[in-house]
Design an enzyme around this catalytic site. Structure first.
Site, PDB file in Angstrom:
ATOM      1  N   CYS A 151       0.824  -1.213   0.000  1.00 47.52           N
ATOM      2  CA  CYS A 151       0.000   0.000   0.000  1.00 47.52           C
ATOM      3  C   CYS A 151       0.858   1.263   0.000  1.00 47.52           C
ATOM      4  CB  CYS A 151      -0.944   0.005   1.198  1.00 47.52           C
ATOM      5  SG  CYS A 151      -0.109  -0.110   2.794  1.00 47.52           S
TER       6      CYS A 151
ATOM      7  N   GLY B 247     -18.811   2.002  23.731  1.00 52.78           N
ATOM      8  CA  GLY B 247     -18.806   2.640  22.427  1.00 52.78           C
ATOM      9  C   GLY B 247     -18.136   1.726  21.409  1.00 52.78           C
ATOM     10  N   ALA B 248     -17.969   2.241  20.199  1.00 51.59           N
ATOM     11  CA  ALA B 248     -17.451   1.379  19.131  1.00 51.59           C
ATOM     12  C   ALA B 248     -16.485   2.126  18.226  1.00 51.59           C
ATOM     13  CB  ALA B 248     -18.616   0.834  18.305  1.00 51.59           C
TER      14      ALA B 248
ATOM     15  N   MET C 235     -10.281   3.079  17.131  1.00 53.38           N
ATOM     16  CA  MET C 235      -9.078   2.891  17.937  1.00 53.38           C
ATOM     17  C   MET C 235      -9.365   2.045  19.170  1.00 53.38           C
ATOM     18  SD  MET C 235      -6.752   6.323  17.773  1.00 53.38           S
ATOM     19  CE  MET C 235      -8.037   7.488  18.234  1.00 53.38           C
TER      20      MET C 235
END
Length: 425
Positions: free
Chosen positions: A51, A189-190, A193
């Site tokens: 990449c 949460g989601a 990081m």
């Protein structure tokens, strides 16, 4: 001997849009290797494509081969040369050798010391071996690159210290808890990081994961990903009594957990340590939590400071790595130069042996009374004399380098032994 040559682009010279155009998928790389290698301009060939970089390492057989490679890229990728030529870098000789060593050692990576690049380079090389496009020179070069990469990682701290937010969080948790594998984690949460931090913790041995999210179905989906338990946001405080590490990354505009809440929870936990990682912006967790005994709270700025310090440490270690690479380049260059001596050394040996055998034949032919044992004794003596005469000149040729004018001495050796006029014998 043609020089090792490398043409490529990377994250320093080209934007991602151009790197995407010039990158090669696995199938494309196989086709490119085959097509490039079929051309008389290319003697040996290895192609790298990740990449962050696309590089073609080759040994030209006609001219320098550079224009041909650029034209090939243009035609294969359907992009005019002028669209990418300014973003290319070209290295030859020692510079090409040094570059490929630095790439394998992760000294040229976007993040110095990252371990993935070596595996990517090895995979590209295996493709070239399978396609039979690498030969004596590049085979040895690549194996030396792998060896120096291992040496740099072994003898320097280039791979030490966390250099990502998510991994820094995991490293801190490991310092707070002596055996992190026995600890449990709650993910609130989601955020991306936060998920990465959980993945690092799982790779470190953590097995119990609790996921709390305002949207319960999202909590269920994420819990399944980590083989954990989904709980509703309203149940969060109850589960805080059981877990040891809290990673928070919600989109809340106010604190989700306050210092008074945590004080009450710590009493029920009998003051067992509780580690908080707040990766949310704005912050999810009350900074005053850090004032509570046995509570350890780090926000994203704290983690970034750790990462920056660790990057500085890696860069210091990279200086040692550069020295090891430079040493390896010198040794590889000496090996390549020795290859140029081989034909001359072989020719000298052959000429001396031919002269010796001719003289033996004349001598033995004039002495018919000699026994087979006498013949053998004369052979041994003649070989021994020839070897001793050859010893110093050959040792001199093998040890050339060290800033001497090798071409001059090589030419002198060929003239001294009259190697280019063997018909004069």
């Amino acid at each position: 001997m043609s020089q090792i040559t490398l043409i490529g682009i990377n994250h320093k010279t080209a934007p991602v849009a151009l790197r995407e155009i010039l990158s090669f998928t696995g199938d494309e790389a196989d086709i490119a290797l085959h097509n490039l290698f079929q051309q008389p301009e290319i003697g040996e060939l290895v192609l790298f494509s990740t990449c962050n970089r696309m590089e073609i390492l080759f040994i030209p057989t006609q001219g320098d081969g550079q224009d041909y490679v650029k034209t090939f890229l243009s035609q294969f990728k359907s992009i005019p040369v002028e669209k990418f030529e300014d973003s290319l870098y070209t290295y030859t000789g020692d510079k090409a050798i040094q570059h490929i060593f630095r790439v394998a050692c992760s000294l040229d990576s976007m993040m110095v010391g990252e371990p993935q690049i070596l595996g990517q380079v090895k995979k590209s090389y295996r493709n070239s071996v399978s396609a039979k496009t690498s030969g004596v020179i590049l085979n040895r070069l690549m194996h030396k690159a792998f060896n120096i990469a291992k040496k740099v990682r072994r003898e320097t701290g280039i791979g030490d210290n966390a250099v990502s937010i998510s991994y820094a969080a995991t490293e801190l948790a490991s310092k707070i808890f002596s055996d992190i594998s026995t600890r449990s984690v709650m993910l609130m949460g989601a955020g991306e990081m936060a998920e990465l931090a959980v993945e690092h913790l799982i790779s470190s041995g953590v097995k119990k994961i609790v996921v709390a999210n305002r949207t319960f179905c999202n909590a269920v989906t994420l819990a399944e990903k980590f083989n954990g338990k989904a709980v509703k946001f309203e149940e969060m405080e109850a589960f805080l009594k059981e877990v040891d590490i809290i990673i928070s990354s919600t989109g809340a505009t106010e604190f989700i957990l306050t210092a008074p809440q945590i004080k009450g929870i710590m009493r029920s936990r009998k003051n067992r340590p509780l580690f908080f990682i707040d990766i949310a912006v704005p912050r999810d967790l009350d900074p005053d939590i850090n004032r509570i005994s046995n509570c350890f709270l780090y926000d994203i700025d704290d983690l970034q400071d750790i990462v920056n310090d660790n990057i500085d440490e890696r860069n210091k270690e990279a200086v040692k790595g550069e020295r090891l690479v430079d040493e390896a380049v010198i040794k590889f260059r000496n090996w390549m130069e020795s290859l140029e001596m081989v034909p001359t050394i072989v020719a000298i040996r052959k000429k001396i042996d031919t002269i010796a055998q001719a003289e033996i034949k004349k001598t033995v032919g004039s002495m018919p009374h000699l026994s087979p044992q006498d013949h053998e004794a004369i052979q041994r003596m003649t070989r021994s004399i020839a070897d001793k005469i050859m010893h110093d000149p050959i040792r001199f040729l093998k040890n050339m380098g060290n800033h001497r004018d090798d071409a001059r001495y090589l030419n002198a050796a060929r003239h001294l032994f009259n190697l280019d006029h063997t018909d004069d014998l």
